[in-house]
Design an enzyme around this catalytic site. Structure first.
Site, short mmCIF file in Angstrom:
data_model
loop_
_atom_site.label_atom_id
_atom_site.label_comp_id
_atom_site.label_asym_id
_atom_site.label_seq_id
_atom_site.Cartn_x
_atom_site.Cartn_y
_atom_site.Cartn_z
N LYS A 116 10.38 2.33 -8.47
CA LYS A 116 9.39 1.24 -8.43
C LYS A 116 8.62 1.24 -9.75
CE LYS A 116 5.62 -0.56 -5.49
NZ LYS A 116 4.82 -0.32 -4.26
N SER A 167 4.44 -4.01 -0.88
CA SER A 167 4.63 -4.31 -2.28
C SER A 167 5.91 -3.73 -2.89
CB SER A 167 3.44 -3.79 -3.09
OG SER A 167 3.42 -2.37 -3.09
N SER A 182 3.24 -0.40 2.01
CA SER A 182 4.09 -0.98 0.97
C SER A 182 5.50 -0.41 0.88
CB SER A 182 3.42 -0.82 -0.40
OG SER A 182 2.42 -1.78 -0.55
#
Lengths: 100, 471
Positions: B72, B147, B171
């Site tokens: 990420k 997210s 997330s």
């Protein structure tokens, strides 16, 4: 806590947060924040008078590391992301006012 | 022999037996990225040449030897852009590796691909990225969740066998549920946060997105442990998460909070939960209804605390040391305010402003202090369930609905925050939690299991039981 949240001076808050907002952003944020703050008023319905606030999810004691010198990032690694630099230093706009 | 669903575990066996080479693995995923990423936008970039160079030197005898893993884009990799999907950090190249990345490298893994995300991990749709939304591989009209949008979509579409994400309020678990993969958030402090770009430091935790529970256990074993560079990382002993994984859950007491089964859930979410109850009972667990009386306080408490910590953490973006700097600035004051105005997107500004407000003079006690007290009540509910009520795990939904449509512009920010009702409690209380895909027809839907602090082994054992029963 009151039943309705007070009017929010978004322009002043933005000044504290150091973010320049357009008029349009200001009015949108005012609307959003009023809605959110009205919602969080519900926290008032629980009796928290004798509840200890919880700042951290797990107990942490003595989180200091031993005070021994360690290796820092080298100068070029520290400066390599600076938008402006000069003489191995961060360059910023003039901070002090000129003498008259 | 490789397919988009191939797990780390299967890849590892194939690599060790010599059936495939690390370079072939990288070539396979690079080809899938080339084919599918232009449409999905799950990865912000991927460096095939660097991955092949690492594959050429890979030692497959190491715990993760030769296994490619996407990262990420809020987890720092040395010399590589770490943008947090923000204009603010568009040109930021990290001078160091996050500890989680160091551990992956030491275990022989090949970091491959920067996963798209909501800007600074703020959002639950993936639409807050400054570099475009990510598409849900299960339905191009739907969001992947967020997210960790890119991490979940990349694994679900088989662009990569596993990815790191971060979970501040759901997330990792929520996009996993929306995309049909396993999303695992360990206990707060299990994995060092050093090099994870800070959003809300008392809530942030690195987690994993994988095809199966066994892969989550494999990665956790590598990632966790105390780190001198993160004083909040835990010194708790690290068990072997792979052993005992298949020991079953006979006699285990699992709580189902009545606050989590109400009318707010869609039919497919309710039916996924029912399927999970059935599967756990069939495996010999006892499901008991429990109550978490302060469940309703979680979202309000979470958004006050998360935004307060945001306003403080993101004060570092000043246009001087790193990050975007406005060309229009004439003095130090406008350097800050214009650089931040130009660099941050709408949701990030909203949260900084809200956080600044709740911390400002006169309001701090009414909002921030009260939210911290509500946080204690939410955490106490869990503590009581795990002790007085005697349950060993808690079962619940991940989100009240499956993945929403892209560009749901009529949703207010508050409405989107309310959908985090089932995921934020684990962050407030610091508990480990996992989202496991269910065999629902139609859009993917996951169910969530939560465990007491540091009981990841128990959590994984129940999660794998669910997974196996649905095979």
């Amino acid at each position: 806590m009151q039943n309705t949240s007070p009017a929010i001076d978004v322009a002043y808050i933005a000044q504290l947060a150091k973010i320049e907002l357009t008029n349009e952003e200001q009015s949108r944020l005012t609307r959003d924040l009023e809605q959110i703050l009205n919602y969080v008023q519900q926290l008032g319905k629980w009796d928290t008078q004798h509840v200890e606030p919880m700042y951290h999810p797990i107990p942490i004691f003595d989180a200091l590391r031993p005070d021994v010198p360690g290796k820092s990032l080298p100068l070029n690694a520290t400066l390599c992301n600076a938008p402006q630099q000069e003489d191995d230093q961060f360059r910023v706009p003039k901070v002090v006012e000129s003498a008259h | 022999m490789m397919s988009p669903e191939t797990s780390l575990n299967v890849l590892q066996n194939a690599l060790r037996s010599g059936k495939i080479s690390p370079s072939e693995v990288v070539e396979y995923y690079a080809a899938r990225m080339d084919e599918l990423n232009p449409r999905l936008n799950a990865l912000l970039s991927y460096d095939k040449e660097a991955a092949l160079a690492a594959a050429a030197k890979a030692d497959v005898s190491l715990p993760l030897g030769g296994l490619p893993i996407a990262i990420k884009d809020n987890i720092c990799r040395q010399g590589i852009t770490t943008s947090c999907a923000s204009r603010m950090l568009e040109n930021f190249r990290s001078p160091y590796n996050a500890t989680a990345v160091e551990k992956l490298l030491a275990a022989g893994a090949i970091p491959f691909g920067r996963a798209n995300m909501d800007e600074f991990a703020m959002g639950s749709s993936g639409e807050n990225s400054a570099y475009g939304s990510t598409q849900n591989p299960a339905d191009p009209q739907r969001v992947p969740g967020g997210s960790s949008s890119g991490s979940a979509a990349a694994v679900a579409a088989g662009l990569i066998p596993a990815a790191l994400g971060s979970d501040t309020g759901g997330s990792v678990r929520q996009p996993a549920s929306h995309c049909g993969v396993v999303g695992f958030k360990p206990t707060y402090g299990r994995i060092s946060r050093y090099g994870l770009v800070a959003f809300a430091s008392s809530l942030d935790q690195i987690g994993t997105l994988t095809h199966c529970v066994e892969d989550a256990a494999l990665l956790l074993g590598t990632l966790c442990g105390h780190d001198e560079k993160d004083s909040t990382s835990s010194r708790e002993p690290v068990p072997d998460f792979m052993s005992g994984l298949h020991d079953g859950i006979k006699g285990m007491r699992i709580g189902l909070p009545r606050e989590y089964t109400g009318g707010g859930n869609t039919e497919s979410v309710s039916s996924a939960l029912q399927d999970a109850v059935q599967a756990l009972q069939n495996a010999g667990a006892e499901i008991c209804e429990i109550s978490l009386p302060h469940a309703e306080a979680a979202v309000a408490s979470y958004y006050i605390i998360a935004c307060a910590e945001t306003s403080s953490n993101l004060a570092r973006y000043d246009g001087i040391r790193y990050g975007h700097r406005s060309d229009a600035a004439l003095d130090p004051d406008t350097l800050f305010s214009l650089s931040r105005a130009e660099g941050f997107g709408e949701e990030v500004k909203r949260r900084i402003i809200l956080g600044t407000y709740v911390l400002s003079g006169g309001y701090c006690d009414a909002y921030y202090a009260r939210a911290q007290k509500a946080r204690a009540l939410v955490a106490q509910d869990f503590a009581k369930a795990f002790t007085e009520l005697g349950v060993q795990l808690i079962l619940g939904p991940v989100a009240p609905t499956p993945a929403p449509r892209l560009h749901e512009e009529d949703m207010t920010p508050l409405q989107t925050y309310l959908a985090d009702i089932y995921t934020v409690p684990a962050n407030l209380a610091g508990l480990p939690a996992i989202s496991v895909p269910t065999p629902q027809s139609g859009l993917p839907v996951g169910v969530q299991l939560l465990a007491p602090h540091f009981e990841e082994a128990r959590l994984l054992r129940a999660a794998i039981t669910l997974e196996q029963s649905w095979k």
